[in-house]
Design a protein around this motif. Structure first.
Motif, short mmCIF file in Angstrom:
data_model
loop_
_atom_site.label_atom_id
_atom_site.label_comp_id
_atom_site.label_asym_id
_atom_site.label_seq_id
_atom_site.Cartn_x
_atom_site.Cartn_y
_atom_site.Cartn_z
N VAL A 158 2.44 -39.55 26.31
CA VAL A 158 2.44 -38.15 25.57
C VAL A 158 3.45 -37.41 25.81
O VAL A 158 3.58 -36.62 25.33
N SER A 159 3.89 -37.24 26.58
CA SER A 159 5.53 -35.65 27.22
C SER A 159 6.03 -35.72 25.73
O SER A 159 7.04 -34.79 25.40
N ARG A 160 6.21 -37.03 25.55
CA ARG A 160 7.24 -37.07 23.88
C ARG A 160 6.28 -36.55 22.57
O ARG A 160 7.09 -35.98 22.11
N ALA A 161 4.64 -36.80 22.82
CA ALA A 161 3.85 -36.18 22.33
C ALA A 161 3.80 -34.61 22.66
O ALA A 161 3.80 -34.30 20.56
N GLU A 162 3.89 -34.48 23.00
CA GLU A 162 3.76 -32.93 23.73
C GLU A 162 4.73 -32.32 22.76
O GLU A 162 4.80 -31.15 22.30
N LYS A 163 5.86 -32.73 23.28
CA LYS A 163 6.93 -32.49 22.52
C LYS A 163 7.49 -31.80 21.64
O LYS A 163 7.69 -31.38 21.10
N HIS A 193 7.58 -29.84 16.13
CA HIS A 193 8.28 -29.88 14.81
C HIS A 193 5.92 -30.45 13.85
O HIS A 193 5.82 -30.76 13.02
N GLY A 194 4.79 -29.92 14.76
CA GLY A 194 3.74 -30.28 14.56
C GLY A 194 3.20 -31.56 14.70
O GLY A 194 1.41 -31.33 13.59
N ARG A 195 4.39 -32.68 14.84
CA ARG A 195 3.36 -34.02 14.68
C ARG A 195 4.26 -34.79 15.44
O ARG A 195 5.20 -34.14 15.70
N PHE A 196 3.93 -35.85 16.06
CA PHE A 196 4.40 -37.12 16.73
C PHE A 196 4.60 -38.30 15.39
O PHE A 196 3.21 -38.60 15.51
N ASP A 221 -5.32 -37.17 22.59
CA ASP A 221 -5.77 -35.79 21.26
C ASP A 221 -4.42 -37.20 20.54
O ASP A 221 -3.69 -36.26 20.26
N CYS A 222 -5.03 -37.40 19.77
CA CYS A 222 -4.23 -38.28 18.72
C CYS A 222 -4.11 -37.28 17.94
O CYS A 222 -3.81 -38.30 16.42
N SER A 223 -4.56 -36.16 17.41
CA SER A 223 -5.28 -35.72 15.72
C SER A 223 -3.60 -35.64 15.21
O SER A 223 -3.28 -35.61 13.66
N LYS A 224 -2.76 -35.52 15.79
CA LYS A 224 -1.49 -35.00 14.96
C LYS A 224 -0.51 -36.53 14.75
O LYS A 224 0.68 -35.82 14.85
N TRP A 225 -1.33 -37.81 15.63
CA TRP A 225 -0.06 -38.49 16.00
C TRP A 225 -0.39 -39.03 14.87
O TRP A 225 -0.56 -39.12 13.26
#
Length: 253
Positions: A24-29, A34-37, A61-65
């Motif tokens: 989760v922390s790396r996803a937020e970062k 750059h707008g996605r994970f 929230d995985c909508s930008k994964w």
């Protein structure tokens, strides 16, 4: 490499929440940057650990994964050997990750064409990168030191040109698979190994303490410009003599 951290937990139960927090922390970062994970997944015990812990979070929230696979077995998705199939039933179907954000192999193709097709999918997603640069790769390690579908002594360990390589002689069944190559793994912004159980203790010592001889596949994972974490439990760490960090389930990475 930004540095290797070896994190030891009393049990796999304590390890799980920290792994979820890392994701989760790396996803937020990544999303802020750059707008996605972009996340690369491996199979085995990681599927159940990751699914259980991420789905237990109050908000996910995985909508930008964008999710790919570090390796995949060339079997139909409804086969219990399919890594995608396991994640679909245990995780993807219970989140808001868009279908377009899940990069699957085409299991109907012969293994060589399957690897080429998956290479094209990764190049399309990572069109700005010379090599696909995932924000986070989650890896496991077998008792022989293999990771992804890169096995000790196999010629694919020396592959430098392909992004995704076919393998039709895997020593671990099923024999036909596709796998990310070492250069792609080492291009990631962050790599996290998860290794648990006493059966991993001898090989974990060999990988982390660098005994003489050819480097095992897992020991070749050294991100060029990224973080490297090893999350292991006490039984797996039993033979280690090097300095490690001991953490509890509430640790933040």
């Amino acid at each position: 490499m930004a540095g290797r951290r070896i994190l030891v937990f009393s049990s796999a139960v304590d390890l799980g929440p920290v792994l979820a927090q890392l994701v989760v922390s790396r996803a937020e970062k990544a999303i802020a940057s750059h707008g996605r994970f972009t996340l690369g997944l491996s199979g085995g015990s990681l599927v159940s650990i990751l699914s259980k812990e991420l789905l237990s979070l109050p908000v996910l929230d995985c909508s930008k994964w964008v999710v790919g696979f570090c390796d995949e077995r060339l079997v139909p998705f409804d086969n219990p050997e399919s890594t995608y199939g396991l994640y679909k039933s245990q995780f993807f179907s219970k989140t808001n990750i868009p279908d377009s954000g899940i990069l699957t192999i085409d299991a109907s193709l012969p293994v060589k064409e399957c690897a080429e097709d998956y290479t094209c999918k990764l190049k399309e997603v990572f069109s700005d990168d010379e090599l696909p640069r995932f924000d986070l790769l989650l890896l496991g390690m077998g008792p022989d030191g293999h990771t992804c579908s890169l096995f000790p002594g196999h010629p694919l360990l020396e592959e430098t040109q392909k992004i995704v390589a076919p393998i039709n002689d895997s020593p671990k069944p099923p024999p036909e698979r596709v796998t990310m190559t070492i250069p792609v793994v080492n291009a990631a912004r962050c790599v996290a190994f998860v290794s648990t159980g006493g059966s991993k203790a001898p090989v974990l010592q060999e990988v982390l303490e660098g005994r003489e001889g050819p480097a095992l596949p897992a020991a070749r994972v050294i991100p060029a410009n990224g973080e490297l974490f090893w999350l292991v439990d006490d039984p797996a760490a039993a033979s280690l003599t090097i300095q490690v960090e001991r953490l509890g389930s509430g640790a933040k990475l």
